[in-house]
Design a protein around this motif. Structure first.
Motif: not given
Ligand SMILES: Nc1ncnc2c1ncn2[C@@H]1O[C@H](COP(=O)(O)OP(=O)(O)OP(=O)(O)O)[C@@H](O)[C@H]1O
Ligand SMILES: [Mg+2]
Lengths: 265, 258
Positions: B86, B89, B147, B170-171, B173-175, B178
């Motif tokens: 995290p 990122l 990262t 936010r989405r 960042l993760w989808r 990452l």
């Protein structure tokens, strides 16, 4: 026709970039006016570096304009959203997702996973990629990747399709097939399309209207209607006198600007 | 001889080459010791060390210390992964985070972390706490850096595509960010695993009443060289297995990656 009736209205659009080394402002687009009607297929031609991609990025909401107004459905252009779909020259598929998951990524709303999957499978069939649902992008050819990109963009059912030389990297045969497929899809469900291309032939085959841009900083040099009936027959267009005339005219216009762009260095 | 016939045999040989090199080292070790080239007290024969290792293992004491070491590594490394990814990122996607973290990391990077052992003992005690803290401190940076670099070079058109499809930042960042960073993250993880093992054994040698590092230093103090070598073999085996596990995990997770 009132200007406000157009789907996309661009007035006095200017975009400057800061030169990375000198820090000076470099104009990419310099006072561009353009109207695109709802359900119209407009092709954008122009020499390399004249600001075609930049124009699409502004319309997509990815970069902001330095000056001018951009209205979509009469409202100032907002941040990127599913109302505008974009297809990049380099496909931009998610390499870590399979074909099916790439297409499903674009499907939103309250639909259940089963419904989303069914819709994605229908779109994959539409671009003739049945049997490749489980493949990762790196195992696909350029033409197949581009078809996945088209399916993914259609998945969120955008009002406006912004296409940045989507077939530029394809060989001639694949390109021809892709043009026919795109026309077939568009004729079944007419979206507003702004389609950037380097190819005069492609513009004449696809467009209702071809817009030619000047060398950098880009403005509109010419706006030419394509008076050819639809559905378009690829083979017939090769010999059609109107099409031949049009291609020659467009080529002449683009060439002037390519020469100017070279001269400007 | 046809190339097609030769190929499978050649492949099998290549697969075994790692095993062969280990056997070679063991054979050289055995010979050197038995031939009297080196004092057998300083270098007991490999066979005797392996027998000794077997005895220690079956008797249970070694397994207890192994478990202690592994627990510390797993806890420290787990915390480093949970915090490092995290942070990396965040640093890549936020100017504020970059401005805050850059000087901290620039300062932290060259600090010789062994110097922190006394501090860790002071703050977290002689048991698990200090070892976990030290592993965390050393494994964190490679994970953040890997990262960060992986995330920084995410193709902007992928991010734009996700935005155009209506994703929140936010989405994205993760989808998007990452997964795009995963190949680099695995490189960082490999480094972090190696460093973690190093740190835990070192810390256990300096101050601990358990763990493989402790077994080794205790054996040295009591002049049980066979035990020293048994611990060394175990440590090497663990390091090799841990690295192999990361490589296998990478292959599974990155099937999409060329
Ligand atoms: N991020 C950027 N920073 C600085 N200059 C930029 C940036 N993006 C584009 N430019 C410049 O703006 C001008 C227009 O670029 P753009 O990519 O829109 O051209 P284009 O018409 O799409 O060209 P091509 O046909 O080669 O794709 C070019 O001179 C380019 O160098
Ligand atoms: Mg471009």
């Amino acid at each position: 026709m009132a200007a406000s009736a157009a789907k996309i209205v661009v007035r006095g659009l200017a975009k400057e970039f800061a030169d990375r080394t000198t820090g000076r402002a470099v104009p990419a687009i310099g006072g561009l006016d353009l109207d695109v009607l709802a359900r119209e297929f407009v092709c954008l031609l122009g020499p390399s570096g004249c600001g075609k991609s930049t124009l699409l990025y502004v319309l997509g909401g990815f970069v902001s304009a330095t000056a001018g107004t951009v209205l979509i459905d009469g409202k100032p252009v907002g941040p990127p959203g599913p109302d505008r779909g974009i297809i990049f020259q380099e496909y931009a598929l998610f390499p870590w997702l399979t074909v099916l998951d790439n297409v499903m990524y674009g499907i939103r709303g309250a639909a259940s996973p089963a419904e989303r999957r069914a819709r994605a499978e229908a779109l994959i069939a539409k671009v003739h990629l049945n049997g490749f649902e489980g493949h990762y992008p790196r195992h696909l050819s350029g033409g197949m990747k581009q078809r996945v990109a088209i399916a993914r963009t259609l998945a969120h059912d955008p009002d406006i399709l912004l296409a940045d030389e989507p077939f530029g990297a394809l060989d001639t045969q694949t390109r021809t097939l892709m043009q026919e497929e795109l026309l077939r899809i568009w004729e079944a469900d007419r979206k507003t399309i702004l389609f950037v291309t380097h190819s005069v032939e492609e513009a004449v085959i696809l467009a209702d209207r071809v817009v030619v841009m000047t060398a950098r900083p880009g403005r509109i040099k010419a706006d030419i209607a394509v008076p050819l009936p639809r559905p378009r027959d690829y083979d017939a267009l090769v010999r059609d006198p109107v099409a031949i005339e049009l291609r020659a005219e467009l080529w002449r216009l683009v060439k002037e600007e390519v020469v100017r762009a070279r001269g400007a260095g | 001889m046809s190339a097609a016939a030769a190929r499978p045999a050649w492949r099998a040989l290549l697969r075994l080459r790692r095993g062969y090199s280990v056997l070679l080292v063991l054979a050289a070790w055995e010979t050197a010791s038995r031939a009297g080239a080196v004092n057998t007290f300083l270098l007991p024969p490999a066979s005797e060390v392996l027998v000794n290792l077997w005895n220690l293992a079956t008797e249970g004491r070694l397994l207890f210390h192994l478990a202690e070491s592994l627990l510390r590594v797993a806890a420290g490394l787990g915390l480093a992964v949970a915090a490092g990814i995290p942070l990396g990122l965040w640093k890549a996607r936020s100017r504020l985070a970059d401005a805050v973290l850059d000087p901290v990391m620039a300062f932290w990077f060259p600090v010789p972390k062994v110097g922190l052992i006394p501090l860790a003992l002071l703050f977290f005690g002689f048991a698990h706490g200090s070892k976990i803290a030290l592993v965390f401190a050393d494994a964190l940076l490679p994970l953040v850096v890997a990262t960060y670099h992986g995330a920084l070079h995410t193709d902007r058109r992928l991010i734009w595509s996700a935005r155009a499809m209506g994703d929140s930042e936010r989405r994205i960042l993760w989808r998007v960010v990452l997964p795009a960073a995963l190949p680099q993250i695995f490189t960082g993880l490999r480094l972090a695993v190696t460093v973690s093992l190093l740190v835990v054994f070192l810390a256990e040698m300096v101050a601990s009443s358990s763990g493989l590092g402790h077994v080794m230093i205790y054996a040295l103090r009591t002049l049980e060289t066979k035990d020293v070598f048994s611990a060394l073999v175990t440590i090497s085996l663990i390091a090799f297995l841990a690295d192999w596990l990361v490589i296998q995990a990478r292959r599974r997770v990155l099937v999409w990656h060329a």
